[in-house]
Write a protein that holds these residues in place. Structure first.
Motif, mmCIF file in Angstrom:
data_model
loop_
_atom_site.group_PDB
_atom_site.id
_atom_site.type_symbol
_atom_site.label_atom_id
_atom_site.label_comp_id
_atom_site.label_asym_id
_atom_site.label_seq_id
_atom_site.Cartn_x
_atom_site.Cartn_y
_atom_site.Cartn_z
ATOM 1 N N LYS A 123 20.530 32.407 42.744
ATOM 2 C CA LYS A 123 22.067 32.116 42.628
ATOM 3 C C LYS A 123 22.418 30.922 41.661
ATOM 4 O O LYS A 123 23.346 30.749 41.049
ATOM 5 C CB LYS A 123 22.433 31.461 44.095
ATOM 6 C CG LYS A 123 23.807 31.335 44.596
ATOM 7 C CD LYS A 123 24.360 32.642 44.791
ATOM 8 C CE LYS A 123 26.039 32.744 45.041
ATOM 9 N NZ LYS A 123 26.711 34.118 45.142
ATOM 10 N N ASN A 172 23.005 32.229 38.238
ATOM 11 C CA ASN A 172 24.036 32.717 38.254
ATOM 12 C C ASN A 172 23.883 34.296 37.367
ATOM 13 O O ASN A 172 24.423 34.870 36.506
ATOM 14 C CB ASN A 172 25.191 32.012 37.109
ATOM 15 C CG ASN A 172 26.494 32.497 36.887
ATOM 16 O OD1 ASN A 172 27.000 33.145 38.025
ATOM 17 N ND2 ASN A 172 27.318 32.557 36.057
ATOM 18 N N ASP A 179 31.400 41.763 38.278
ATOM 19 C CA ASP A 179 31.183 40.336 38.746
ATOM 20 C C ASP A 179 32.263 40.123 39.935
ATOM 21 O O ASP A 179 31.866 39.106 40.726
ATOM 22 C CB ASP A 179 32.223 39.745 37.322
ATOM 23 C CG ASP A 179 31.245 39.538 36.157
ATOM 24 O OD1 ASP A 179 30.142 39.780 36.154
ATOM 25 O OD2 ASP A 179 31.711 39.656 34.981
ATOM 26 N N HIS A 198 30.676 38.010 43.193
ATOM 27 C CA HIS A 198 31.580 36.732 43.481
ATOM 28 C C HIS A 198 32.031 36.814 44.794
ATOM 29 O O HIS A 198 32.123 35.545 45.433
ATOM 30 C CB HIS A 198 32.673 36.728 42.498
ATOM 31 C CG HIS A 198 33.410 35.301 42.615
ATOM 32 N ND1 HIS A 198 32.827 34.170 42.447
ATOM 33 C CD2 HIS A 198 34.701 35.181 43.035
ATOM 34 C CE1 HIS A 198 33.901 33.207 42.713
ATOM 35 N NE2 HIS A 198 34.961 33.855 43.027
#
Length: 267
Positions: free
Chosen positions: A95, A98, A126, A130
């Protein structure tokens, strides 16, 4: 008895994620000759048995890079998991870096398994990573975690080496890349090669030869225990260099070509 261990994506499956009629014919002929055929894949079980050709075949299926082994009758024989503590630590590192994270569990892949993502756009990927609430995974009852995949976009390949360096030597894990833009993280008991030897012992079999077919970095593990390792023409150079034989690509029936022409396994 010969053991013929076959990867799926990029190997037995063509670019349309199908097993061709010629490959099915070769598989049936090999079985008729009494060889032990095994599907040895990084895919989850649910993503394997949805394939139409597989539904009609009766052979052992080794899933998630040797984490979960099923008999030809779809009986669960073995599973290797990551402990919750190890999962938490690795997840925290990923995490922070990223990268996209897929978590393979006994309740499916969260937020997805890999095959359904192949055609997703950068924006869709993404958004998926997210918006997904990873906290809910640890709330699942009787949770078993088989694998994490760290996934990056094709123009971020340097992150893959960074992930491997960040995790190397810190946890009881195996790491391999089924594609250049991912790292698959499993228990150190999960290994495509170890799975073949484990199955042989569990079923009290004696393999005279192990012939392994693959195209990805995770297939080098089965090449290590094979008497003959066959890489596809579409495999990265490091995989081809680890093989004994290079066949045609997965879009040219490379599996069937190797069996008939290069190895002479069928008359």
């Amino acid at each position: 008895m010969k053991c013929i261990s076959i990867d799926l994506d990029g190997t037995l499956l063509n670019s349309s994620h199908e097993i061709t009629e010629e490959s099915v014919k070769v598989l049936n002929e090999l079985q008729a000759q009494g060889h032990c055929l095994i599907l040895n894949t990084g895919r989850a079980f649910a993503d394997v048995i949805k394939l139409e050709a597989v539904k009609k075949m009766k052979m052992p299926i080794f899933c998630i890079n040797g984490s979960v082994l099923f008999s030809a009758d779809r009986e669960l024989l073995f599973e290797a998991t990551l402990s919750i503590d190890v999962y938490k630590d690795i997840f925290s590192i990923l995490k922070e870096m990223n990268v996209g994270i897929l978590v393979y569990t006994n309740h499916g892949g969260l937020p997805s398994t890999l095959p359904p993502l192949h055609d997703k756009s950068r924006q869709e990927l993404d958004q998926l990573f997210h918006e997904f609430n990873y906290d809910q995974i640890l709330e699942i009852e009787d949770l078993k975690i088989y694998k994490l995949i760290a996934l990056v976009h094709p123009d971020q390949l340097e992150k893959i080496d960074e992930v491997k360096k960040a995790l190397d030597g810190k946890f009881p894990i195996s790491m391999a890349s089924s594609h250049p833009n991912n790292v698959e993280i499993t228990s150190n008991e999960a290994h495509k090669g170890k799975a073949l030897l484990r199955y042989q012992e569990m079923m009290n079999l004696n393999f005279d030869e192990i012939i392994a077919f693959g195209d990805g970095g995770n297939d080098i593990a089965q090449f290590e225990v094979a008497t003959t390792a066959v890489a596809m023409a579409n495999a990265p150079m490091q995989v081809q260099q680890a093989a004994d034989v290079i066949t045609k690509s997965n879009d040219e029936d490379g599996f069937a070509y190797a069996v008939r022409r290069l190895l002479g396994l069928l008359d």
